[in-house]
Design an enzyme around this catalytic site. Structure first.
Site, short mmCIF file in Angstrom:
data_model
loop_
_atom_site.label_atom_id
_atom_site.label_comp_id
_atom_site.label_asym_id
_atom_site.label_seq_id
_atom_site.Cartn_x
_atom_site.Cartn_y
_atom_site.Cartn_z
N ASP A 10 0.99 -1.33 -0.03
CA ASP A 10 0.14 0.17 0.14
C ASP A 10 0.90 1.27 0.06
O ASP A 10 1.63 1.36 0.85
CB ASP A 10 -0.83 0.00 1.11
CG ASP A 10 -2.11 0.96 1.19
OD1 ASP A 10 -3.10 0.63 0.97
OD2 ASP A 10 -1.65 2.24 1.33
N ASP A 108 -3.74 2.49 -5.04
CA ASP A 108 -2.38 2.52 -4.51
C ASP A 108 -2.12 1.17 -3.79
O ASP A 108 -1.26 1.13 -2.75
CB ASP A 108 -2.47 3.60 -3.56
CG ASP A 108 -2.79 3.35 -2.17
OD1 ASP A 108 -3.72 2.71 -2.02
OD2 ASP A 108 -2.47 4.08 -1.29
N GLU A 109 -2.90 0.28 -4.01
CA GLU A 109 -2.75 -1.18 -3.39
C GLU A 109 -2.98 -2.33 -4.16
O GLU A 109 -3.73 -2.44 -5.02
CB GLU A 109 -3.47 -1.36 -1.93
CG GLU A 109 -4.81 -1.32 -1.94
CD GLU A 109 -5.55 -1.12 -0.55
OE1 GLU A 109 -5.58 -1.81 0.13
OE2 GLU A 109 -5.77 0.19 -0.37
N1 DCP Z 1 -8.45 8.16 -1.86
C1 DCP Z 1 -9.76 9.21 -1.87
N2 DCP Z 1 -10.64 9.31 -1.04
C2 DCP Z 1 -10.65 8.42 0.22
C3 DCP Z 1 -9.72 7.76 0.48
C4 DCP Z 1 -8.55 7.52 -0.35
O1 DCP Z 1 -9.86 9.72 -2.97
N3 DCP Z 1 -11.77 8.66 0.94
C5 DCP Z 1 -7.45 8.14 -2.47
C6 DCP Z 1 -6.40 9.03 -2.19
C7 DCP Z 1 -5.26 8.35 -1.50
C8 DCP Z 1 -5.36 7.05 -2.29
O2 DCP Z 1 -6.70 7.15 -2.52
O3 DCP Z 1 -4.23 8.74 -1.66
C9 DCP Z 1 -5.10 5.69 -1.56
O4 DCP Z 1 -5.93 5.62 -0.41
P1 DCP Z 1 -5.19 5.18 1.02
O5 DCP Z 1 -6.47 4.65 1.66
O6 DCP Z 1 -4.35 3.95 0.79
O7 DCP Z 1 -4.62 6.35 1.73
P2 DCP Z 1 -3.30 7.05 1.36
O8 DCP Z 1 -2.45 6.31 0.56
O9 DCP Z 1 -3.67 8.46 1.14
O10 DCP Z 1 -2.79 6.91 2.90
P3 DCP Z 1 -1.86 5.70 3.93
O11 DCP Z 1 -0.25 6.10 3.90
O12 DCP Z 1 -2.56 5.79 5.22
O13 DCP Z 1 -2.12 4.62 3.00
MG MG Z 2 -2.02 4.11 0.78
MG MG Z 3 -4.79 1.92 0.14
#
Ligand code: DCP
Ligand code: MG
Ligand code: MG
Length: 358
Positions: A10, A108-109
């Site tokens: 992730d 992203d995962e």
């Molecule tokens: N995303 C989005 N709306 C949300 C959650 C996520 O548009 N409510 C998008 C933006 C994030 C991406 O998806 O960057 C990946 O989501 P993640 O849940 O993996 O969160 P992040 O990568 O941002 O943070 P982390 O470091 O906790 O994985």
């Molecule tokens: Mg993420």
């Molecule tokens: Mg994610």
């Protein structure tokens, strides 16, 4: 079933980390990426926050106007979704080289089945480091990786040492990982389930193991009851299901902001060649073509067209995108900063060429 070795990768604060990479002056500052409503051009909810912004109490899903009140010094940027998807596709391509089967679950995962790549869990740590440095080498972005004997545990492991971390749950470590954990942290246990479980005297995952399958089935239904029963024991037989990629796209910056049709056409042709190479490599056809435009003010626009039948043709891809670009120029007056081509509505090529393709 033989012991599997599953990784869950992730990316860390994905959209925000990409923005930091693109603009190093953002480093060390709180950054939030906001979804923009295309019609009004107004900010919607936060999509991603870097850790600085999280320390100020911001989180994804929060309305941006609230976030701005709460953290006026945070940098708020409009989301450039197509660009992030493009970065994501490079990362996924890289990860594919490190496993036999991969299941991308979001932008992203992904889950990777790496069982055949090593003799046992004692070799996993080394492998995780290699996967992390491959992603870093390819895109200059950090990720967190978890490993376990199934998807459930791999996913839980990847968040243990976020950001830029890794964690391994070997089969003999499953119980010590799970038993004292609050039951709310178990995948699939939301607020309501937690309440019902709490009424049964369940606070930890270990407590949940004391509840019979019959009881869980009667309280939560047969399917969910069985899932809870298995998950608290660290059991998850679900396979890594390879999914078809939904679209193939490329986006590039123009040398200068422009509205010159010849120059835009040239870029579209070269981007189309890239996209086409990947379509051929994976043996797929597309039916929908989109031209994507990032305007001078960084707003993103797209125009798309669906063809009468699937094709692999390079000319059709480029010509359709060029005609969409010309339409776009006649409707919008802004100069264009970046331009992209995507092919979607993907199907597997039948291998039979129509007469016109010979
Ligand atoms: N995303 C989005 N709306 C949300 C959650 C996520 O548009 N409510 C998008 C933006 C994030 C991406 O998806 O960057 C990946 O989501 P993640 O849940 O993996 O969160 P992040 O990568 O941002 O943070 P982390 O470091 O906790 O994985
Ligand atoms: Mg993420
Ligand atoms: Mg994610």
């Amino acid at each position: 079933m033989e012991t599997r070795i599953i990784l869950h990768v992730d990316m860390d604060y994905f959209y925000a980390q990409i923005e930091e990479r693109e603009n190093p002056s953002l480093r060390g500052r709180p950054v939030a990426v906001c979804m923009v409503s295309a019609r009004e051009g107004s900010l919607g909810a936060i999509a991603a926050c870097n850790y600085g912004a999280r320390h100020l109490g911001l989180h994804s899903g929060m309305p941006c106007f609230l976030a701005k009140k709460k953290a006026p010094d945070c940098v708020f940027l409009p989301a450039r979704r197509e660009f992030y998807v493009e970065v994501s596709s490079h990362i996924m391509d890289e990860l594919k080289g490190y496993c036999d089967v991969m299941e991308q679950v979001s932008v992203d995962e992904a889950y990777l089945d790496v069982s055949s790549r090593m003799a046992g869990f004692q070799q996993v740590e080394d492998y995780l480091r290699r996967v992390k440095s491959a992603v870093l080498g390819r895109e200059r972005l950090t990720c967190s990786v978890g490993a376990g004997p199934n998807k459930l545990l791999a996913k839980m492991a990847s968040s243990v040492n976020k950001p830029d971390g890794h964690y391994i749950i070997a089969p003999d470590g499953v119980d010590s990982f799970l038993l004292d954990m609050p039951v709310s942290k178990l995948h699939g246990v939301g607020g309501k389930t937690e309440q019902t479980l709490s009424a049964l005297g369940v606070a930890t995952v270990g407590d949940l193991r004391n509840i019979s399958l019959e009881r869980l089935a009667s309280d939560f239904g047969a399917a969910r009851g069985k899932l809870l029963y298995d998950h608290c024991r660290g059991i998850d037989a679900s396979p890594i299901a390879e999914r078809e990629r939904e679209q193939y796209g490329r986006l590039a910056s123009l040398r200068t902001d422009t509205r010159q049709p010849e120059e835009l056409s040239k870029s579209i042709r070269s981007l189309s060649e890239d996209v086409h190479r990947r379509l051929i490599a994976e043996g797929v056809e597309y039916r929908t073509v989109a031209a994507v435009f990032v305007l001078k003010n960084l707003q993103m626009r797209a125009r798309s067209r669906t063809l009468p039948a699937p094709t692999q043709s390079l000319d059709t891809l480029a010509d359709t995108a060029i005609s969409l670009m010309k339409e776009f120029l006649s409707e919008e007056s802004s100069p264009i900063r970046r331009i992209g081509v995507t092919a979607s509505s993907i199907t597997h090529s039948t291998g039979q060429k129509s007469l016109s393709e010979y």
